[in-house]
Design an enzyme around this catalytic site. Structure first.
Site, PDB file in Angstrom:
ATOM      1  N   HIS A 136       0.833  -1.205   0.000  1.00 33.86           N
ATOM      2  CA  HIS A 136       0.000   0.000   0.000  1.00 33.86           C
ATOM      3  C   HIS A 136       0.875   1.266   0.000  1.00 33.86           C
ATOM      4  O   HIS A 136       0.409   2.339   0.379  1.00 33.86           O
ATOM      5  CB  HIS A 136      -0.947   0.031   1.206  1.00 33.86           C
ATOM      6  CG  HIS A 136      -1.642  -1.270   1.454  1.00 33.86           C
ATOM      7  ND1 HIS A 136      -2.779  -1.633   0.780  1.00 33.86           N
ATOM      8  CD2 HIS A 136      -1.324  -2.302   2.275  1.00 33.86           C
ATOM      9  CE1 HIS A 136      -3.155  -2.839   1.201  1.00 33.86           C
ATOM     10  NE2 HIS A 136      -2.278  -3.266   2.092  1.00 33.86           N
ATOM     11  N   SER A 266      15.436  19.967 -15.118  1.00 35.18           N
ATOM     12  CA  SER A 266      14.394  20.988 -15.175  1.00 35.18           C
ATOM     13  C   SER A 266      15.000  22.294 -15.656  1.00 35.18           C
ATOM     14  O   SER A 266      16.123  22.645 -15.284  1.00 35.18           O
ATOM     15  CB  SER A 266      13.746  21.172 -13.797  1.00 35.18           C
ATOM     16  OG  SER A 266      12.941  22.328 -13.759  1.00 35.18           O
TER      17      SER A 266
END
Length: 464
Positions: A136, A266
């Site tokens: 999870h 970036s």
């Protein structure tokens, strides 16, 4: 792969199909000259001028197959009158598609084997490096970096087997005529059933197939496309899952895809190391599995012996499925050849979570070795665990559960054992041995047919 699905290969394959049809018809007694066969053999590849002639003919005739029949006849005049004898357009178009899918599977299988090999080397290298497991996406029992990689490899092995099976199951449309009845060939051979059957079998052999589909309409059943594209789409799911895991690990700064020395992550944030290769894999994988739906709708919407609304769709879907799978494999090879692991950061994350996981070991040591009451011990460790969790969650501090245990007189009997009870390598079970056994018993046998390809495969440089 791009060449396999290029116009040059398509029309070369059509000519090869026409040649082998003529050879088989001649062998079975039709009046086809040796010169016709020789001229066809000498002109299987199209030059620039031939492409120009074919384009002019197609513009005039509005029929691509007839344009190429006529064009082939200009360079093989002795065969001009017998090219495509008894055949329908699908003789070349459908049989060619089956050839391309067969050969495309071979190309994909070679590249997939290399990816599995590279990833297996990674798994073996990190077979015993403990890492935090996640269920999870929440911290769970430890595994190892190598064991996690075997989960990806196992799915890739299933993809290898599925693509092999799809390739091996492929048949040939063969020589079936306009609606699949072989009526034209039955006429050519003056009602001789055995010669018509022999023609079908002989052309199938000449094109390298083990068998032809026993019955067809004008086309081979479009369910065949489903059976071939489905394992490619399934591989897309494997690639997406693997790339997503690596993207999440990159966020955790535990494992990263290759990052070039001068690569920029970036334009604004100079520190960024974006997992752009894995993002590309996820993007293309979604496109790949979406293509499968086209094969279902095409197969389900064919009318009687055929309709033409499958044609334009398949001319896009089939090449795109193979080309997309091909570039996914190229990208995955580049990723698996340059995965970067950060053991110290992995160990740091383990140190934050392992104390909680070690509480059961502490309880067992207290009870089994020092005759403590199990319920009292459980309550003592529960209280300390909640105090440590509060420090982590509410105060943003480090997990200090071990220090609390060391300071609590109740746990004095196990103080000398705490380091061994917190040794990460004791929490990974049989993970290293599982990696070894999996590679030896499953990976190596599956890759044995590809040993030559693997040994000759060069590292991939991905230009981004």
């Amino acid at each position: 792969m791009a060449y396999l699905f290029s116009p040059a290969m398509r029309f070369h394959t059509w000519r090869k199909l026409w040649l082998n049809l003529a050879i088989a018809e001649k062998e079975l007694g039709l009046n086809i000259s040796d010169d016709a066969i020789k001229e066809m053999e000498a002109n299987l590849f199209l030059d620039v001028d031939q492409f120009k002639v074919a384009a002019q003919e197609e513009k005039k005739r509005r029929h691509d197959v007839m344009a190429h029949v006529l064009t082939f006849g200009t360079v093989a005049p002795a065969a001009a009158g017998i090219i495509h004898l008894g055949a329908t357009s699908c003789y070349v178009t459908d049989n060619a598609d089956l050839i391309f899918m067969r050969d495309g599977c071979n190309l994909l299988l070679d590249k997939l084997a290399v990816v599995i090999h590279r990833l297996s080397a990674f798994a073996a290298q990190y077979r015993a490096l403990p890492t935090l497991g996640f269920t999870h996406f929440q911290p769970a029992q430890l595994t190892t970096v190598g064991k996690r990689a075997t989960l990806w490899i196992q799915e890739l092995l299933w993809d290898l087997q599925a693509i092999e099976r799809a390739r091996d199951d492929l048949g040939f449309r063969g020589v079936k005529g306009t609606t699949g009845t072989q009526a034209s060939f039955f006429t050519l051979f003056k009602g001789d059933h055995e010669k018509v059957k022999a023609l079908d079998k002989r052309v199938t052999e000449l094109m390298g197939f083990k068998y032809a589909y026993p019955v067809s309409s004008q086309t081979y059943s479009r369910k065949i496309d489903i059976q071939v594209i489905a394992p490619l789409a399934s591989f897309g799911a494997t690639a997406h899952k693997m790339a997503t895991d690596i993207r999440l690990l990159a966020h955790l700064k535990e494992v990263e895809e290759p990052f070039e020395k001068d690569q920029i992550g970036s334009s604004a944030m100079a520190y960024k190391r974006n997992p752009m290769r894995c993002e590309r894999v996820c993007s293309l994988a979604r496109h790949l599995w979406a293509l499968q739906n086209n094969t279902f709708t095409t197969a389900g919407t064919q009318w009687f012996e055929r309709t033409l609304d499958d044609s334009a769709n398949r001319r896009i879907t089939i090449p795109e499925a193979f080309l997309t799978t091909d570039i996914l494999l190229t990208t995955l090879q580049n990723i698996t050849e340059g995965l970067v692991v950060y053991p110290k950061l992995i160990a740091s994350r383990i140190s934050q979570e392992l104390p909680f996981m070690a509480t059961e070991n502490i309880i067992m040591a207290m009870v089994d070795k020092h005759n403590a009451d199990r319920q009292e011990c459980h309550e003592a460790i529960r209280v300390l665990s909640h105090q440590a969790a509060k420090v982590v969650k509410d105060e943003g501090g480090q997990n200090d559960l071990v220090e609390r245990v060391r300071k609590d007189p109740y746990f004095t009997p196990v103080w000398p054992e705490l380091d061994s009870l917190l040794d990460a390598s004791t929490f990974i079970g049989r993970a290293p041995e599982q990696v070894d056994e999996f590679i030896a018993e499953w990976v190596e046998p599956a890759l044995k047919p590809y040993e030559k390809v693997i040994s000759g495969a060069k590292a991939v440089e991905l230009h981004v």
